[in-house]
Design a protein around this motif. Structure first.
Motif, short mmCIF file in Angstrom:
data_model
loop_
_atom_site.label_atom_id
_atom_site.label_comp_id
_atom_site.label_asym_id
_atom_site.label_seq_id
_atom_site.Cartn_x
_atom_site.Cartn_y
_atom_site.Cartn_z
N ALA A 1 1.04 -1.35 0.25
CA ALA A 1 0.39 0.28 0.17
C ALA A 1 0.83 1.13 -0.03
CB ALA A 1 -0.75 0.01 1.04
N HIS A 2 2.93 1.10 0.30
CA HIS A 2 3.45 2.25 0.50
C HIS A 2 4.34 2.04 -0.12
CE1 HIS A 2 0.89 4.62 3.44
NE2 HIS A 2 1.42 3.56 5.06
N PRO A 3 3.56 2.09 -1.74
CA PRO A 3 5.19 1.76 -3.00
C PRO A 3 5.92 2.83 -2.61
CG PRO A 3 3.15 2.74 -3.73
CD PRO A 3 2.63 2.45 -2.54
N PRO B 1 7.19 12.02 4.44
CA PRO B 1 6.57 10.51 3.37
C PRO B 1 4.98 10.77 2.79
CG PRO B 1 6.85 10.15 5.90
CD PRO B 1 6.36 11.24 6.58
N LEU B 2 5.23 10.97 1.72
CA LEU B 2 4.39 11.55 0.33
C LEU B 2 3.99 10.26 -0.51
CD1 LEU B 2 4.80 14.87 -0.07
CD2 LEU B 2 3.41 14.06 1.18
N GLU B 3 2.88 9.59 -0.65
CA GLU B 3 3.20 8.68 -1.20
C GLU B 3 2.31 9.22 -2.83
OE1 GLU B 3 3.19 5.55 -3.01
OE2 GLU B 3 2.88 5.45 -0.54
N LEU B 4 2.13 8.37 -3.94
CA LEU B 4 1.91 8.14 -5.46
C LEU B 4 0.22 8.36 -4.67
CD1 LEU B 4 3.33 5.73 -7.34
CD2 LEU B 4 3.83 7.92 -6.72
N ALA B 5 -0.31 9.50 -5.55
CA ALA B 5 -1.65 9.92 -5.66
C ALA B 5 -2.40 8.74 -6.02
CB ALA B 5 -2.12 11.01 -6.57
N PHE C 1 -6.84 2.48 0.86
CA PHE C 1 -7.15 3.47 -0.06
C PHE C 1 -6.05 4.12 0.47
CE2 PHE C 1 -10.91 1.71 0.03
CZ PHE C 1 -11.68 0.87 -1.31
N ASN C 2 -5.12 4.65 -0.62
CA ASN C 2 -4.05 6.06 -0.39
C ASN C 2 -4.92 7.08 0.06
OD1 ASN C 2 -1.93 3.51 -2.17
ND2 ASN C 2 -1.25 4.63 -0.44
N VAL C 3 -5.17 7.40 1.33
CA VAL C 3 -5.15 8.80 1.48
C VAL C 3 -4.19 9.93 2.31
CG1 VAL C 3 -7.75 7.89 1.39
CG2 VAL C 3 -6.69 7.80 3.83
N PRO C 4 -4.76 10.88 2.14
CA PRO C 4 -3.82 12.35 2.79
C PRO C 4 -4.55 12.06 4.85
CG PRO C 4 -5.58 13.52 1.57
CD PRO C 4 -5.61 12.18 1.44
N SER C 5 -3.08 12.89 5.16
CA SER C 5 -3.08 12.30 6.06
C SER C 5 -3.67 14.29 6.97
CB SER C 5 -1.91 12.70 7.44
OG SER C 5 -1.23 13.27 6.82
N LEU C 6 -3.65 15.02 8.16
CA LEU C 6 -3.95 15.90 8.46
C LEU C 6 -3.00 17.25 8.48
CD1 LEU C 6 -6.11 16.16 11.88
CD2 LEU C 6 -6.94 17.85 10.04
N ALA C 7 -1.47 16.51 8.55
CA ALA C 7 -0.34 17.44 8.11
C ALA C 7 -0.27 17.05 6.29
CB ALA C 7 0.96 16.55 8.52
N SER C 8 -0.61 16.34 5.90
CA SER C 8 -0.19 16.37 4.20
C SER C 8 -0.96 16.30 2.78
CB SER C 8 0.10 14.75 3.76
OG SER C 8 -0.72 14.01 3.59
N ALA C 9 -2.87 17.01 3.42
CA ALA C 9 -3.71 17.41 2.77
C ALA C 9 -3.95 18.53 2.54
CB ALA C 9 -4.88 17.23 3.35
N LEU D 1 -6.39 1.69 -4.66
CA LEU D 1 -6.64 0.38 -3.54
C LEU D 1 -5.58 -0.97 -4.21
CD1 LEU D 1 -8.84 -0.77 -2.33
CD2 LEU D 1 -9.43 -1.99 -4.64
N SER D 2 -5.73 -0.89 -2.20
CA SER D 2 -4.24 -1.99 -2.36
C SER D 2 -5.59 -3.38 -1.30
CB SER D 2 -3.47 -1.81 -0.97
OG SER D 2 -2.92 -0.88 -1.90
N ILE D 3 -5.32 -4.72 -1.87
CA ILE D 3 -6.36 -5.35 -1.52
C ILE D 3 -5.82 -6.67 -1.23
CG2 ILE D 3 -8.70 -7.64 -1.83
CD1 ILE D 3 -8.68 -5.30 -4.95
N ALA D 4 -6.31 -7.44 0.35
CA ALA D 4 -5.70 -9.07 0.46
C ALA D 4 -6.84 -9.31 0.60
CB ALA D 4 -5.00 -7.92 1.96
N HIS D 5 -6.10 -10.75 0.17
CA HIS D 5 -7.64 -11.35 0.61
C HIS D 5 -6.49 -12.85 1.45
CE1 HIS D 5 -10.57 -11.43 -3.35
NE2 HIS D 5 -10.30 -10.13 -2.53
#
Length: 448
Positions: free
Chosen positions: A173-175, A246-250, A272-280, A436-440
């Motif tokens: 989830a954090h590539p 640490p910033l992620e791909l959108a 789901f990759n989403v922003p935080s209070l510090a990165s939004a 989205l990242s999925i784990a089955h």
């Protein structure tokens, strides 16, 4: 659909007293010592106790490749002796005083805390000031302690199917960011950590200017400030490594991992990759995500449990999680366990969740549903004030990710501004397959 006026009045009556309590800010003070250490003092005189928390702005996300677990290992070693104490002596002193004390490491922080009687605060300050500046970090102490940490990883992660699944999912989830490594470290990295690695980490990260001291309890500024000056103010200022965000791909694209574990029923995890209070860029979207988290699975009456667990009985358990207090980007996660008495596959269960998420994208929630989620979220924050440790946790966490503790005092009003359209926009923007990242997680054959 229009909301009945009586229902709006009811939720308004429920929310108003909670808003009034949430907006009543306890006396809170801040000052910075000459060496750069920031001190936040909150008065809470309801009980004769005080908590002292020392937050360092260093965690697993700052560690270089191949040295995962470094921050957590250093946390363990700080109790192994300093210029004033032998190994374990600091803990023994606090135990004798009847204090509650411990430490924790997370992605962005390492924190040491003590809760004790107000007249004992100077003891906690003296011990922590010494440990943060003169820890011995001897190799002969690190070898057995590293074995303890490795065993901790086995017990908490390697032998826990849930922990393994979430650890593997966070990795994919954090590539692009450093949040993919586990806080405790990968086992192969723990096996090659050296005492010299810890010493370098300590020397370049444990500086007064890279820390925040948070005090909450039955104290006043006039009592705390002289003690802080006496014990922490004498520490010299020193340079430290500046942390990065640490910033992620959108939109990294959909990713999936399939596991087979010793579990009683198949499990599904969607992150789901989403922003935080510090990165939004816009914090309103973050508050919308927080409310969306509560609306989806924040209680047994929320959308997902109500419809998929208690009505359709597709899942035996379902939960959501979103932590907005990170220095970098975050994850919005849904976790569900299939009901063994239903024939659906994980793919079919995933499709059912998607159908409910898509409903939010086409139709915003009704005002009453949003108000219920808002009331639940704000009420939890009000209840958090009953514990001085939780208050200190919230203050220290905000300061350590680059925000002011005052953000906590603005939180209720910012949540109150979120509209049903904001919730819909958050679902459209962030709950997408491109994020989205999925784990089955399937049941091992031997456990079927």
């Amino acid at each position: 659909m229009n909301t009945p006026r009586s229902a709006m009045l009811l939720f308004g009556c429920l929310l108003l007293p909670i808003l009034a309590i949430a907006d009543s800010t306890p006396p809170t003070h801040e000052f910075t010592l000459n060496n750069g250490l920031k001190v936040v003092v909150r008065e809470d005189h309801r009980a004769p106790v005080v908590t002292s928390q020392l937050w360092f702005k260093v965690g697993s996300s700052d560690e270089p490749p191949g040295q995962s677990g470094l921050s957590h290992a250093l946390e363990h070693m700080l109790y192994k002796g300093s210029s004033k104490t032998c190994a374990g002596e600091a803990s023994a002193i606090l135990d004798k005083l009847g204090a509650t004390h411990n430490a924790f490491t997370d992605r962005d922080v390492t924190t040491y805390y003590q809760t004790l009687q107000p007249h004992q605060l100077g003891v906690a300050f003296e011990l922590m000031a010494d440990m943060m500046s003169t820890a011995t970090l001897r190799a002969e102490d690190f070898i057995p302690e590293l074995a303890v940490i490795q065993q901790e990883r086995r017990l908490r992660t390697d032998d826990d199917p849930d922990a393994i699944a979430h650890e593997r999912l966070k990795r994919i989830a954090h590539p692009a960011s450093s949040y993919g490594a586990p806080v405790i470290g990968w086992m192969h990295d723990l096996q090659r950590l050296k005492a010299d690695d810890l010493r370098h980490w300590y020397q370049t990260r444990y500086a007064p200017g890279n820390a925040t001291l948070v005090i909450v309890g039955d104290v006043t500024l006039d009592k705390v400030k002289p003690l802080a000056e006496r014990y922490f103010g004498v520490l010299p200022a020193k340079s430290f490594a500046v942390v990065t965000q640490p910033l992620e791909l959108a939109e990294p694209g959909e990713r999936k991992i399939t596991l087979h574990q010793a579990i009683p029923a198949p499990r599904l995890i969607l992150s789901f990759n989403v922003p935080s209070l510090a990165s939004a860029e816009d914090r309103r979207s973050v508050h919308a995500l927080r409310l969306l988290n509560t609306l989806l699975a924040g209680s047994t009456s929320a959308r997902l449990p109500k419809r998929l667990q208690f009505t359709d009985r597709l899942f035996s358990a379902i939960a959501s999680d979103y932590n907005a207090v990170y220095r970098g980007d975050s994850l919005f996660t849904l976790t569900a366990q299939l009901n063994l008495h239903r024939p659906e596959t994980l793919d079919q269960a995933q499709a059912r969740i998607w159908a409910l998420l898509d409903e939010l994208k086409t139709t915003p929630p009704e005002a009453t549903e949003l108000e219920r989620a808002r009331t639940q979220l704000i009420a939890r924050q009000v209840y958090d004030r009953d514990a001085i440790e939780t208050q200190a946790d919230n203050l220290g966490a905000l300061e350590s990710i680059g925000l002011s503790w005052r953000q906590m005092e603005q939180d209720t009003q910012e949540l109150s501004r979120v509209t049903p359209a904001d919730i819909q926009n958050a679902a459209i923007t962030y709950l997408t397959r491109q994020r989205l990242s999925i784990a089955h997680v399937h049941v091992e054959k031997s456990h079927e």
